[in-house]
Design a protein around this motif. Sequence first.
Motif, PDB file in Angstrom:
ATOM      1  N   SER A 188      -6.669   7.838  -5.439  1.00  0.00           N
ATOM      2  CA  SER A 188      -5.354   7.181  -5.463  1.00  0.00           C
ATOM      3  C   SER A 188      -4.595   7.557  -4.200  1.00  0.00           C
ATOM      4  O   SER A 188      -4.897   8.565  -3.545  1.00  0.00           O
ATOM      5  CB  SER A 188      -4.568   7.611  -6.705  1.00  0.00           C
ATOM      6  OG  SER A 188      -4.226   8.978  -6.601  1.00  0.00           O
ATOM      7  N   TRP A 189      -3.632   6.718  -3.840  1.00  0.00           N
ATOM      8  CA  TRP A 189      -2.889   6.905  -2.593  1.00  0.00           C
ATOM      9  C   TRP A 189      -1.398   6.807  -2.850  1.00  0.00           C
ATOM     10  O   TRP A 189      -0.969   6.022  -3.692  1.00  0.00           O
ATOM     11  CB  TRP A 189      -3.287   5.817  -1.572  1.00  0.00           C
ATOM     12  CG  TRP A 189      -4.737   5.894  -1.183  1.00  0.00           C
ATOM     13  CD1 TRP A 189      -5.774   5.312  -1.835  1.00  0.00           C
ATOM     14  CD2 TRP A 189      -5.299   6.601  -0.072  1.00  0.00           C
ATOM     15  NE1 TRP A 189      -6.966   5.608  -1.202  1.00  0.00           N
ATOM     16  CE2 TRP A 189      -6.694   6.401  -0.103  1.00  0.00           C
ATOM     17  CE3 TRP A 189      -4.763   7.388   0.955  1.00  0.00           C
ATOM     18  CZ2 TRP A 189      -7.561   6.949   0.837  1.00  0.00           C
ATOM     19  CZ3 TRP A 189      -5.612   7.931   1.899  1.00  0.00           C
ATOM     20  CH2 TRP A 189      -7.002   7.715   1.838  1.00  0.00           C
ATOM     21  N   GLN A 190      -0.632   7.592  -2.109  1.00  0.00           N
ATOM     22  CA  GLN A 190       0.824   7.513  -2.193  1.00  0.00           C
ATOM     23  C   GLN A 190       1.369   7.237  -0.803  1.00  0.00           C
ATOM     24  O   GLN A 190       0.821   7.706   0.193  1.00  0.00           O
ATOM     25  CB  GLN A 190       1.394   8.831  -2.723  1.00  0.00           C
ATOM     26  CG  GLN A 190       0.879   9.159  -4.123  1.00  0.00           C
ATOM     27  CD  GLN A 190       1.642  10.305  -4.755  1.00  0.00           C
ATOM     28  OE1 GLN A 190       2.398  10.990  -4.082  1.00  0.00           O
ATOM     29  NE2 GLN A 190       1.450  10.488  -6.043  1.00  0.00           N
ATOM     30  N   VAL A 191       2.462   6.531  -0.736  1.00  0.00           N
ATOM     31  CA  VAL A 191       3.053   6.193   0.562  1.00  0.00           C
ATOM     32  C   VAL A 191       3.824   7.395   1.103  1.00  0.00           C
ATOM     33  O   VAL A 191       4.671   7.964   0.411  1.00  0.00           O
ATOM     34  CB  VAL A 191       3.976   4.961   0.427  1.00  0.00           C
ATOM     35  CG1 VAL A 191       4.656   4.661   1.764  1.00  0.00           C
ATOM     36  CG2 VAL A 191       3.160   3.755  -0.028  1.00  0.00           C
TER      37      VAL A 191
ATOM     38  N   GLU B 141      -0.550   6.271   4.127  1.00  0.00           N
ATOM     39  CA  GLU B 141      -0.758   6.680   2.740  1.00  0.00           C
ATOM     40  C   GLU B 141      -1.515   7.993   2.719  1.00  0.00           C
ATOM     41  O   GLU B 141      -2.336   8.257   3.595  1.00  0.00           O
ATOM     42  CB  GLU B 141      -1.576   5.628   1.991  1.00  0.00           C
ATOM     43  CG  GLU B 141      -0.835   4.314   1.809  1.00  0.00           C
ATOM     44  CD  GLU B 141      -1.818   3.153   1.698  1.00  0.00           C
ATOM     45  OE1 GLU B 141      -2.200   2.801   0.579  1.00  0.00           O
ATOM     46  OE2 GLU B 141      -2.231   2.634   2.756  1.00  0.00           O
TER      47      GLU B 141
ATOM     48  N   PRO C 255     -10.256   3.067   8.674  1.00  0.00           N
ATOM     49  CA  PRO C 255     -11.433   3.058   7.780  1.00  0.00           C
ATOM     50  C   PRO C 255     -12.006   4.466   7.560  1.00  0.00           C
ATOM     51  O   PRO C 255     -11.596   5.422   8.206  1.00  0.00           O
ATOM     52  CB  PRO C 255     -12.429   2.223   8.575  1.00  0.00           C
ATOM     53  CG  PRO C 255     -12.102   2.561  10.005  1.00  0.00           C
ATOM     54  CD  PRO C 255     -10.610   2.834  10.058  1.00  0.00           C
TER      55      PRO C 255
ATOM     56  N   ASP D 233      -7.758   2.148  18.259  1.00  0.00           N
ATOM     57  CA  ASP D 233      -7.550   1.717  16.892  1.00  0.00           C
ATOM     58  C   ASP D 233      -6.614   2.671  16.154  1.00  0.00           C
ATOM     59  O   ASP D 233      -6.551   3.860  16.465  1.00  0.00           O
ATOM     60  CB  ASP D 233      -8.903   1.665  16.174  1.00  0.00           C
ATOM     61  CG  ASP D 233      -9.871   0.752  16.896  1.00  0.00           C
ATOM     62  OD1 ASP D 233      -9.605  -0.445  16.977  1.00  0.00           O
ATOM     63  OD2 ASP D 233     -10.888   1.269  17.414  1.00  0.00           O
TER      64      ASP D 233
ATOM     65  N   TYR E   5      -4.306  -3.816  10.263  1.00  0.00           N
ATOM     66  CA  TYR E   5      -5.522  -3.001  10.295  1.00  0.00           C
ATOM     67  C   TYR E   5      -5.276  -1.699   9.544  1.00  0.00           C
ATOM     68  O   TYR E   5      -4.250  -1.056   9.757  1.00  0.00           O
ATOM     69  CB  TYR E   5      -5.870  -2.712  11.752  1.00  0.00           C
ATOM     70  CG  TYR E   5      -7.035  -1.765  11.972  1.00  0.00           C
ATOM     71  CD1 TYR E   5      -8.341  -2.234  12.044  1.00  0.00           C
ATOM     72  CD2 TYR E   5      -6.815  -0.410  12.145  1.00  0.00           C
ATOM     73  CE1 TYR E   5      -9.404  -1.370  12.279  1.00  0.00           C
ATOM     74  CE2 TYR E   5      -7.867   0.478  12.382  1.00  0.00           C
ATOM     75  CZ  TYR E   5      -9.158  -0.018  12.442  1.00  0.00           C
ATOM     76  OH  TYR E   5     -10.203   0.841  12.684  1.00  0.00           O
ATOM     77  N   THR E   6      -6.201  -1.341   8.673  1.00  0.00           N
ATOM     78  CA  THR E   6      -6.102  -0.071   7.954  1.00  0.00           C
ATOM     79  C   THR E   6      -7.236   0.844   8.380  1.00  0.00           C
ATOM     80  O   THR E   6      -8.403   0.423   8.444  1.00  0.00           O
ATOM     81  CB  THR E   6      -6.122  -0.288   6.438  1.00  0.00           C
ATOM     82  OG1 THR E   6      -4.978  -1.065   6.079  1.00  0.00           O
ATOM     83  CG2 THR E   6      -6.081   1.045   5.681  1.00  0.00           C
TER      84      THR E   6
ATOM     85  N   HIS F 227       4.566  14.021   3.405  1.00  0.00           N
ATOM     86  CA  HIS F 227       4.408  13.661   1.992  1.00  0.00           C
ATOM     87  C   HIS F 227       4.476  14.925   1.146  1.00  0.00           C
ATOM     88  O   HIS F 227       3.705  15.869   1.338  1.00  0.00           O
ATOM     89  CB  HIS F 227       3.075  12.941   1.768  1.00  0.00           C
ATOM     90  CG  HIS F 227       2.808  12.684   0.336  1.00  0.00           C
ATOM     91  ND1 HIS F 227       3.565  11.796  -0.411  1.00  0.00           N
ATOM     92  CD2 HIS F 227       1.908  13.213  -0.519  1.00  0.00           C
ATOM     93  CE1 HIS F 227       3.118  11.787  -1.641  1.00  0.00           C
ATOM     94  NE2 HIS F 227       2.114  12.638  -1.740  1.00  0.00           N
TER      95      HIS F 227
ATOM     96  N   ARG G 153      -4.398   7.769   5.516  1.00  0.00           N
ATOM     97  CA  ARG G 153      -4.855   6.562   6.205  1.00  0.00           C
ATOM     98  C   ARG G 153      -3.624   5.767   6.647  1.00  0.00           C
ATOM     99  O   ARG G 153      -2.620   5.707   5.947  1.00  0.00           O
ATOM    100  CB  ARG G 153      -5.783   5.721   5.330  1.00  0.00           C
ATOM    101  CG  ARG G 153      -5.103   5.058   4.183  1.00  0.00           C
ATOM    102  CD  ARG G 153      -6.077   4.207   3.341  1.00  0.00           C
ATOM    103  NE  ARG G 153      -5.338   3.598   2.249  1.00  0.00           N
ATOM    104  CZ  ARG G 153      -5.888   3.197   1.111  1.00  0.00           C
ATOM    105  NH1 ARG G 153      -7.189   3.337   0.905  1.00  0.00           N
ATOM    106  NH2 ARG G 153      -5.141   2.652   0.170  1.00  0.00           N
TER     107      ARG G 153
END
Lengths: 170, 170, 395, 395
Positions: free
Chosen positions: C311-314, C303, C355, C267, C352-353, C331, C345
């Motif tokens: 919060s998430w950043q790309v 992210e 988990p 995965d 699929y992300t 990043h 993540r």
Amino acid sequence: PIVPTDTIPGRFGFGRAASAAHLTRLDSDVRPDGIGLPPGSGTAGQGAVLFRAKCAACHGPGGTGGPNGALVMTAPADALALSGKRPERVIGNYWPYATTVFDYIRRAMPFNAPGSLIDDEVYALTAYLLSANKVMDSTMVLNANTLPTICMPAQHLFVPDDRRGGPEIR
Amino acid sequence: PIVPTDTIPGRFGFGRAASAAHLTRLDSDVRPDGIGLPPGSGTAGQGAVLFRAKCAACHGPGGTGGPNGALVMTAPADALALSGKRPERVIGNYWPYATTVFDYIRRAMPFNAPGSLIDDEVYALTAYLLSANKVMDSTMVLNANTLPTICMPAQHLFVPDDRRGGPEIR
Amino acid sequence: NALAKGWPAMAVQVGISQYELKLLDDPTRVPGLPPGEVGTRSAFEKLVKKPSDISSRSPLQDLHGIITPSDLHFERHHNGIPTVDPARYELTIHGLVHRPTVFSLADLKRFPSVSRIAFLECSGNFRTGKETMSPQEIAGLTSQSEWTGVKLSTLFREVGVKPSATWFLAEGGDAARMTRSIPVQKGFDDALIAYAQNGEALRPEQGYPVRLFLPGWEGNMSVKWLRRLELGDAPWHTREETSKYTEPVRAPGGGPGKIRQFSFEMDARSLITYPAYPAQVERGWIEIRGLAWSGRGKVVRVEVSTDAGRSWQVAELQQPVLDKAHVRFRHLWRWDGAETEICSRVTDETGYTQPTLKQLIDARGPDTGGYHLNPITPWVLKADGRVFHKPQNWR
Amino acid sequence: NALAKGWPAMAVQVGISQYELKLLDDPTRVPGLPPGEVGTRSAFEKLVKKPSDISSRSPLQDLHGIITPSDLHFERHHNGIPTVDPARYELTIHGLVHRPTVFSLADLKRFPSVSRIAFLECSGNFRTGKETMSPQEIAGLTSQSEWTGVKLSTLFREVGVKPSATWFLAEGGDAARMTRSIPVQKGFDDALIAYAQNGEALRPEQGYPVRLFLPGWEGNMSVKWLRRLELGDAPWHTREETSKYTEPVRAPGGGPGKIRQFSFEMDARSLITYPAYPAQVERGWIEIRGLAWSGRGKVVRVEVSTDAGRSWQVAELQQPVLDKAHVRFRHLWRWDGAETEICSRVTDETGYTQPTLKQLIDARGPDTGGYHLNPITPWVLKADGRVFHKPQNWR
Ligand code: HEC
Ligand code: HEC
Ligand SMILES: [Ca+2]
Ligand SMILES: [Ca+2]
Ligand SMILES: [Ca+2]
Ligand SMILES: [Ca+2]
Ligand SMILES: [Ca+2]
Ligand SMILES: [Ca+2]
Ligand SMILES: [Co+2]
Ligand SMILES: [Co+2]
């Protein structure tokens, strides 16, 4: 939520300012216009003595060829051309700038003890090699003012690479 | 001229034909349907003697746990469930096929001398472990016919992975 | 054979010679060491795997880019590393084939070859439990190489696989005679019979002279020291696909638990490798770096969160992003010096992300065991700049 | 420090231990060697560079794929390999900049990083003269790694390069204090200050701890053990860009000869590495394999001739084809056993096609010397399957 990234800075602020003393210690290159040449001076006569002691073992008596190659032209190019032999590529017939001789000896020679010569010695050895190559009068005192004035015979031969890809073979 | 490439062949012809003798020597796996099981036989009683001599040092007396792990259930699953403890995952409560016990012992055990057991010994040790795990009657003679008939309690629990990506977490 | 086995570690520890010490003061004034037949790692770099009796973990926190140096590729053996003589090596393919065939190593190298950069990961690649764990300790059972070999589909054609063949057995020549059942389709899709790794022959630890390589699938199936492939019409249910490499899971709809078998694909997963324990960082600009990968294809997005997942950043992905391959993500972040949690993540091309561990345990139940755990792995950044693993205990 | 320098060669020669000999008979019956801290190369593989006093050549004929193992990366030094203490390492940037700055190794690693797979080739990388020459001997001064570091453009912005700066000087910290003048534009385009290679810290032979890396440009300019960058408004005309690394060429139109200077880009080149001396092959199917690359961008096509250049066939290129990178090409051919000549030629994205040596000498004149020679390199295949270099003498 996906939030926009931090703005990338103009400066990160890593590293420390280079002090003048630091740069003086490190900045020892020489350009064709003489920028970078240090105080001091030397003559071909002084250089001849040094050369015998510190260089001839590798470059031959008078720099005419030893285990690590010649530095001096042995015959005028015309004579060689007539004889059908190709001249060795040495300072007198190939190097475009005299300052490079000083710069290179100072940074890299003698090969077994680079950085061991003082600037007067480098001037003297440069004078010796330039006069042996007949591009400088053997009596001239070489220093930061005189060295950049020496004109090298091969200089006009040098052209920058102007190939930029494409089908042409050059 | 640019000419088309040679046609790629159906066969290259590299390698040599595998002889029947070569395959007999090499092909020693066993499937759940019994294909691959060799001649020979053994009983749990014979296996108990072998186990004490060759296996118990690593897997404990009676296979109930040693430096290299248990092979045998020590209490029925119900009792463990009542006690709140999770049962160890061993042959009797986790392995879906009895043939795997034979195959694995034959290829890999004893760990310090794999390949050293003869087939009768492997049948005997398999019989011993299956009966200690209460999935086989201790008097049964294990051989190529009887071994594939043994039904393992955990077999119905096994499901092939059917996840195929995508957002779902499973 | 401690010498042969131990030399690289020795070399790392030999340290600096007297001659080199002299050079250190001003290397520009003393001729350096001469060119050699084989290069050395700098004596100042201590790059080592972390071995146990059965495995050895890649030092992910010390690595850059996407290639794992071959001598730092993770190891997982089931009864040690065999020494295989390449002159005596043979691969036998038989069973449901028209022409059972034995291939020497030289035979295999004559076939059309392919190369690809792809990761290999053990499906038991997650550890947790204490704060002082590095990426190597948490997830060091993944590595990446450029693998070269012959496509298994080429050999399948050579031996004439019969239409009735649906599975094949791969058997290793080690003391475990490692054996796994594999769908024939994978052999036609992208399986490789690999004999080289990062430009050179496979290392003994990775299956010298020949291994199976199944891109994206759990490492155990890429059988090392490969000696036999048997084509059949059903799986064999070997010990490594029944007793091991299976996961207890909840039944769909909530009935009694099931055991998931033949879980091949790895995965999608990502992990921040910097900053990570044992690094210590300073406030200000920090480039957060890590690896992301998926056994199901390409990584499409990573992210990063610097506020404990609120919060998430790309993140940026280093190009080229390859199929079933580790991707380096980066990043840029300005840390204000306040204690926080950072994590990453990944999302793969199937949608699929990655988990959280809680999502995984909720879905599979608390008895699931240690295979196929790919949770988001947060790092706690203390105000003094030290970075710690956040233990993810559930058992 | 013969031990530290010599260990890998030693290890290659240590050979097989008594314990391993016992294993060889049937490795499935004896437990193998345990996992370790650092992997070993198989004792059966003898992979070595070919050293001279000043260089060491990569064994191209033994390599697969596109990554060169770091310890087999070619070497070319001008006064040996210095030993640089990473804790004392500094990079100084000064001259036409607003903020002359000194960076420690730790400073450099804090900046945003990038990785790229690219070749590095010495511009003096062509030898010929006898039949018994391998790819290593003919062209072993090219190798490829995944390089990681900080973009020079990032550092240029950090120090504030002045608009008047058009060239910069790069100086090494070795005993040659290697020095080259480089157009500032290359620094903004794609130059890298590299500190890692194939996942790990640079090897000492490749400039540990920090080197300049100029993708596609002649290797000498990617100054190793980099210690100083000075921004200026003209080139310095150092010895390595005047006395050396320059080529006598015909004048355009046929006047007296010129000397070409600042020839930075490496011209597109390809080479068959298999079959090649000293390999011996059998008649029947042969996969012709080799490397192709261009310093001017991407390889777009490799053609292979198996009839001494009379006809050409398009070879397959292993994907991904990267910018300024070695590409592995492959071409399947059925050899009928008759003596012939095989060779390859590459075309790059500028439309340049690799020439014959005759074309090069015709264009440049017979005095041109040994730099930037990228000729088509034929191999003679004898009827008995032996393969020989076809000497390309012109001097
Ligand atoms: C121990 C041997 C040795 C000694 C002593 C030595 N050299 Fe050299 N020299 C060399 C080598 C080797 C080279 C070529 C280095 C290279 O190409 O990287 C060289 C190159 C040169 C060059 C450049 C030649 C060219 O055509 O590019 C000059 C000029 C030179 N030396 C001057 C000197 C002087 C002046 C001395 C004495 C102060 C000296 N050398 C002492 C070995 C030596
Ligand atoms: C020197 C130690 C040692 C000895 C002796 C030994 N074993 Fe093992 N056994 C192991 C180890 C270690 C494993 C786990 C191997 C692995 O996972 O790769 C194992 C695994 C097993 C398993 C699989 C357990 C499971 O749940 O998957 C069985 C069955 C087994 N052994 C049976 C035997 C039998 C029967 C013998 C005697 C003939 C034996 N063993 C002797 C060390 C030993
Ligand atoms: Ca200067
Ligand atoms: Ca079989
Ligand atoms: Ca060994
Ligand atoms: Ca970003
Ligand atoms: Ca050393
Ligand atoms: Ca083709
Ligand atoms: Co699985
Ligand atoms: Co050039």
